[in-house]
Design an enzyme around this catalytic site. Structure first.
Site, PDB file in Angstrom:
ATOM      1  CE  LYS C  77      -4.148   2.069   2.606  1.00 54.46           C
ATOM      2  NZ  LYS C  77      -5.083   1.639   3.788  1.00 54.46           N
ATOM      3  CB  SER C 152      -8.066   3.543   2.757  1.00 53.70           C
ATOM      4  OG  SER C 152      -7.103   2.740   3.609  1.00 53.70           O
ATOM      5  CB  SER C 176      -8.606   0.805   5.565  1.00 48.84           C
ATOM      6  OG  SER C 176      -9.101   1.955   5.628  1.00 48.84           O
TER       7      SER C 176
END
Lengths: 495, 94, 479
Positions: C77, C152, C176
């Protein structure tokens, strides 16, 4: 004009004497090249996390114990949020709700006990250097993250004198405890002054102003005197005091309000989620208490009671820890407290005025001072010569350490040969050359020149002996060893 | 409780953010919706005491050992402006 | 051997047996990333991926003992630092930010032999549940381009589901990892708070953030977590207890397990329209020898306000460091300090981030602190206590991961609160700190996946893995 009372509270920041910073392992060091003692944590890089330094906590607790504080069972770190370029994370890690130490205080000479509110641990900010419009401001984070203990007093102080006395005593305690060096010229100790005035006897506190970052006691004194006068004049002329932060300009001898924004006091403190709560066991506190060394008062007592020094001398010797340490190092070489004290009080301290340093060995090493004292004691040097020798040795030592003094007239002596008092005495022909044979001659001469005096020897032997010793000493111009002379004279007189 | 323009401006100041008048109006709308949701907290019955993080003992803290820092060049690598090995900002007037 | 849809464990085995080279595998993934460029899952492919794969091939050829994840290509990420690579947090503000050090998790994975292919799209600073808040455009669902990937960690989940890598790292502050895993039909775990070091994870809300893997199988999840978990001297909050080998201890098991469900979620589940699926799971679990018991958590509906109060408070402080002084971009033409801060931050941050910074300042600011921040802290403590009791009486709590399958792009962007409500089922685990996993459990009306969320007691990840393995191996929808 009405009578006014001045109400002062102090906030003192002292850098804690650790090896590494409070939340990272960068060096805690003054004077490094810009941004060399920096890492992700103290520059506030994304993703970096603080890890608390044990010693910084222990030293703050130690300071608290030395100042009579209570130590909290738990201590919490909080974030104080505001934007400023010296604050890399836009928050300072500090303590609000659960500081390490509460209460305590310092007794002033007039008997007043000036109370502390608390001592907490926080991180220092970086250093800003303001250049000019073209270059702007330069930001160096070396100082960012250096552990600071903030010592907050109650508003118990009522004059510049009291404030300076309080600060002097506080500084002495911190230095003696070994927790802080308090080098004011390096920003190692800074003081904020909160001041208000009120009509004498009134219970209503006046509006206070805050003066920030006063970094010498002289500045504290001047700033307090100025601000008290300003506030009183303001009130006398029918004005009102505005609560504000002011900046002291030492060159102009005035303080000015600092630019501030409406929200500037809303720091939005909250517990820092990156740091755990510290649980402080009572056993840990007692362990720390054991590490507190003898402080100034304790040493003074020993100097008076055990070493027989006058109160005044003991006070002078213990005012500064580095002087007291030097004195005690000398004592370890030879236990002659009075002689050492005399030399330090007169000759060494006189030089210290001209050559300020926190290391007296930059002026004369303990070994050399003791050598001189020993030569005097053994009568191997005359008093006047010993003073001259001290001058030679200290001059050589000072020029050897020229770089340690801020004195442009000094040029460094780069030689590496050891400075040896005894050798220098020899080289300068200062040592007594009064041999045993010469002493025998002197004794004979004294007896021969004053033959009548010895007749009273049986009645008043001491008086007669003293008379002849005096003659021998005079004859030898003070070079003879009186004990030796006495021995020889006694033998002759009892023949 | 409805939020006012003045309140939005106060928060913007604390946030070091600026908004156009249109943005402020839009913000008020969104913010009031959010506050309505967040205000449910007020009905919570909780014991009024401080809540702190998990704790650890003094002995578990980091030992005071200095370790090498980063190279200055690396520290300044992403600086939008630098000068004399320092981060550089417009002249700060105190 | 076919390279399609391999798990990390299969890859390690195949590379060891020289079924194919790591270089070939990396090329396969890079082609897949290229082919699926319209998903916008990957923000950047690192230019040294193939070179690093070749090094792995050399290592394998040398016959040395190989590390646990040798040659496994992964994606991280965009908020997890890897020295020398850009880490932008999908923000314009950090567009060119080159990480100056490597995060602990990435270092652990590199030591275990992974090849990092690139960085995954996300909601800016991990604030969002749809990946539409990325400054670089939304990431699209792995199975439907019109729908969101979730957020996210949307890019990470899509990268795994679309076979652009073996597994990916995500971070989970309020769902997330789990929510995008659910939306894309993969496995995502949020470990116990502080189980994985946060050093080098760009902080959103420090007391909620956890890094975790998004994987194609429960086995991979267990293996990867065993590697990345553990105490880190650079993260004071990280747990010091030793980490079990979740993979070695993995044993699919449900019989005898005490499964809890929350009374307060019944109405919510009914609203999802998928009550039959979750009811079916309850019945099935009982048929497999588990007992299901209902618990009441009256303050469950305070999860969202608590979450949004506390995370925004922490975020507003965490994001202060992005100021245009040290590493974030600086607005042009600024002539004084105020302009520097205001312009840089106003240009740098996106709208959702600004909203949360503002909200955070509201709940912390003088006059509101006690009513909001402090209250939320107390509610959080209350919830922690309640769940401590619940986990004395059951092994796991199950609930849906989301309200349903992935929604359409743009359908919720106009109303922040509607978007926040999407987190209804996931914020709980972050508030109480407990580990939670999301595994695929069926399909919605559109044919898109739904997720089952399982929460266990603190540090009981093994229970989650064991439950999940049995569930995936044995549960067949509608059976």
């Amino acid at each position: 004009m009405k009578d006014y009372e001045i109400v002062i509270g102090l906030e003192i920041h002292a850098e804690v004497n650790t090896n590494s910073k409070v939340f990272c392992s960068c060096k805690n060091e003054f004077g490094s090249a810009p941004n060399t003692n920096c890492c992700p944590v103290c520059v506030g890089l994304p993703g970096a996390l603080p890890v608390l330094n044990k010693k910084a906590v222990e030293y703050t607790i130690k300071a608290g114990l030395a100042l009579g504080c209570e130590i909290n069972d738990i201590a919490v770190f909080e974030r104080k949020n505001y934007f400023y370029p010296d604050l890399s994370k836009a928050y300072q890690i500090s303590q609000l709700v659960k500081p390490l130490c509460l209460g305590g205080g310092i007794e002033l000479d007039n008997g007043k006990f000036a109370r502390l509110n608390r001592i907490h641990l926080e991180e220092d900010a970086g250093k800003l250097t303001h250049k000019n419009q073209t270059i702007g401001t330069l930001v160096d984070y070396n100082r960012g993250g250096i552990p600071l203990m903030e010592i907050v007093t109650e508003p118990d102080i009522s004059s510049a004198d009291e404030a300076v006395e309080f600060l002097t005593k506080l500084r002495r305690t911190l230095i003696y405890s070994g927790v802080a060096n308090c080098r004011m010229e390096q920003g190692g100790m800074r003081c904020d002054v909160n001041l208000s005035v009120k009509e004498k006897g009134s219970n209503v506190l006046g509006t206070r102003t805050e003066m920030k970052n006063l970094n010498s006691f002289k500045m504290v004194r001047r700033a307090i005197e100025y601000e008290a006068k300003r506030q009183i004049e303001e009130l006398e002329s029918g004005g009102k005091i505005v609560q504000q932060t002011r900046k002291w300009d030492d060159n102009k001898g005035k303080s000015f309000p600092m630019r501030s924004k409406e929200n500037s006091n809303d720091y939005r403190y909250f517990p820092d989620p990156d740091l755990l709560t510290i649980e402080i066991d009572r056993e840990d506190v007692e362990e720390i208490r054991k590490t507190i060394p003898l402080l100034a008062e304790g040493r003074k007592k020993i100097y008076v009671e055990q070493y027989g020094l006058p109160e005044y001398d003991a006070k002078i010797l213990t005012n500064d820890k580095f002087i007291s340490d030097y004195f005690e190092n000398c004592l370890k070489i030879a236990h002659m407290p009075k002689q050492i004290s005399n030399w330090i009080m007169t000759d060494v301290l006189k030089l210290l005025k001209d050559y300020p340093t926190e290391d007296l060995t930059n002026i004369i090493s303990e070994k050399n001072l003791m050598e001189i004292i020993s030569l005097v004691e053994k009568r191997e040097i005359t008093r006047p010569n010993s003073k001259a020798l001290f001058e030679i040795v200290s001059t050589a030592t000072i020029s050897r350490n020229a770089d340690k003094f801020e004195n442009e007239d000094l040029t460094k002596d780069e030689s590496t040969e050891e400075i040896n008092a005894k050798k220098l005495a020899e080289q300068n022909g200062m040592l007594n050359s009064f041999s045993h044979e010469e002493l025998v001659t002197a004794v004979e001469n004294a007896l021969a020149n004053f033959p009548n005096a010895r007749k009273d020897y049986n009645e008043t032997p001491d008086k007669v002996l003293r008379f002849y010793i005096g003659k021998v000493m005079a004859f030898s111009k003070g070079l003879a060893n009186p004990q030796e002379a006495e021995k020889l004279l006694k033998a002759e007189l009892e023949k | 409780m409805e939020i006012t323009i003045k309140e939005v401006e106060r928060l913007a100041d604390l946030s070091a953010l600026k908004f156009s008048d249109d943005e402020k109006q839009k913000f008020i709308g969104d913010f009031n919706n959010i506050l309505e949701m967040v205000n449910q907290l007020q009905k919570a019955e909780v014991s009024a005491q401080n809540v702190f993080n998990r704790s650890h003992k003094l002995s578990e803290l980091r030992e005071d050992i200095a370790k090498p820092s980063f190279d200055t060049e690396l520290i300044l690598e992403n600086a939008p402006k630098q000068r004399r090995n320092c981060f550089n900002v417009p002249l700060v007037v105190e | 051997m076919e390279m399609k849809n391999l798990t990390a464990i299969q890859i390690v085995e195949a590379l060891k047996n020289k079924e194919f080279t790591c270089e070939a595998l990396v090329k396969y993934y890079l082609e897949n990333i290229e082919k699926n460029a319209q998903k916008n899952a990957v923000l950047e492919v690192f230019d040294d991926a193939i070179e690093n794969a070749k090094k792995i091939d050399e290592l394998i050829a040398s016959g040395q003992e190989l590390p646990a994840l040798c040659g496994v290509p992964i994606i991280i990420k965009d908020n997890i630092l890897y020295k020398g690579k850009i880490s932008s947090c999908a923000s314009k503000f950090l567009k060119g930010y080159k990480a100056q050090y490597t995060s602990t998790v990435v270092q652990k994975l590199l030591d275990a032999g992974v090849v990092i292919l690139g960085r995954a799209n996300m909601d800016e600073f991990a604030m969002g549940g749809s990946c539409e808040n990325s400054a670089f455009g939304p990431c699209k669902n792995a199975l439907d381009d019109r729908r969101v990937s979730g957020g996210s960690s949307g890019g990470s989940a899509v990268a795994v589901a679309s076979d652009m890598c073996a597994f990916a790292l995500g971070s989970d502050t309020g769902g997330s990892i789990r929510q995008p895993a659910s939306f894309n039909g993969v496995v995502g775990i949020k470990p116990t708070y502080a189980r994985v070091s946060r050093y080098g994870l760009v902080a959103y809300a420090s007391s909620f953030d956890q890094i975790g893997p998004i994987t194609k199988s429960v086995e991979d999840s267990a293996l990867v977590l065993s590697i990345i978990a553990g105490h880190d001297e650079k993260d004071e909050t990280s747990l010091s207890s030793s980490v079990p080998n979740y993979f070695k201890n993995l044993e699919g098991k449900i019989a005898g397990l005490k499964v809890g469900v929350l009374k307060e979620t019944n109405d919510l589940i009914a609203k999802t329209g998928y009550a039959h699926i979750y009811d079916g799971i309850r019945t099935w679990l009982e048929s497999q020898g588990a007992s299901v018991q209902e618990f009441s958590v009256p303050s469950f509906d305070l999860c969202l306000p608590t979450y949004y109060t506390l995370t925004t408070a922490e975020a507003t402080s965490n994001l202060g460091r992005f100021d245009g002084v040290k590493y974030t971009s600086r607005a042009e033409g600024v002539t004084n300090l105020d302009e520097l801060y205001l312009n840089s931050r106003s240009e740098g941050f996106g709208n959702e981030v600004k909203r949360r910074i503002m909200l955070g300042n509201f709940v912390l600011s003088s006059g509101y602190y006690d009513a909001y921040y402090m209250k939320a802290m107390q509610v959080r403590q209350g919830l922690k206590n309640e769940f401590k009791t619940i986990f004395q009486n059951c092994d796991v709590v199950i609930l849906p991961t989301t309200f349903g399958e992935a929604f359409e792009i743009g359908s919720k962007t106009n109303n922040p609160v509607e978007m926040y409500v999407e987190d209804m089922f996931t914020t709980l685990a972050n508030i109480i700190g407990n580990p939670a996993i999301s595994i695929p459990c069926g399909k919605g009306k559109t044919g898109l996946p739904l997720g089952l969320q399982i929460i266990a007691d603190n540090e009981q990840e093994q229970t989650l893995f064991n439950f999940s393995k049995y569930f995936i191996d044995n549960f067949k929808e509608g059976k």
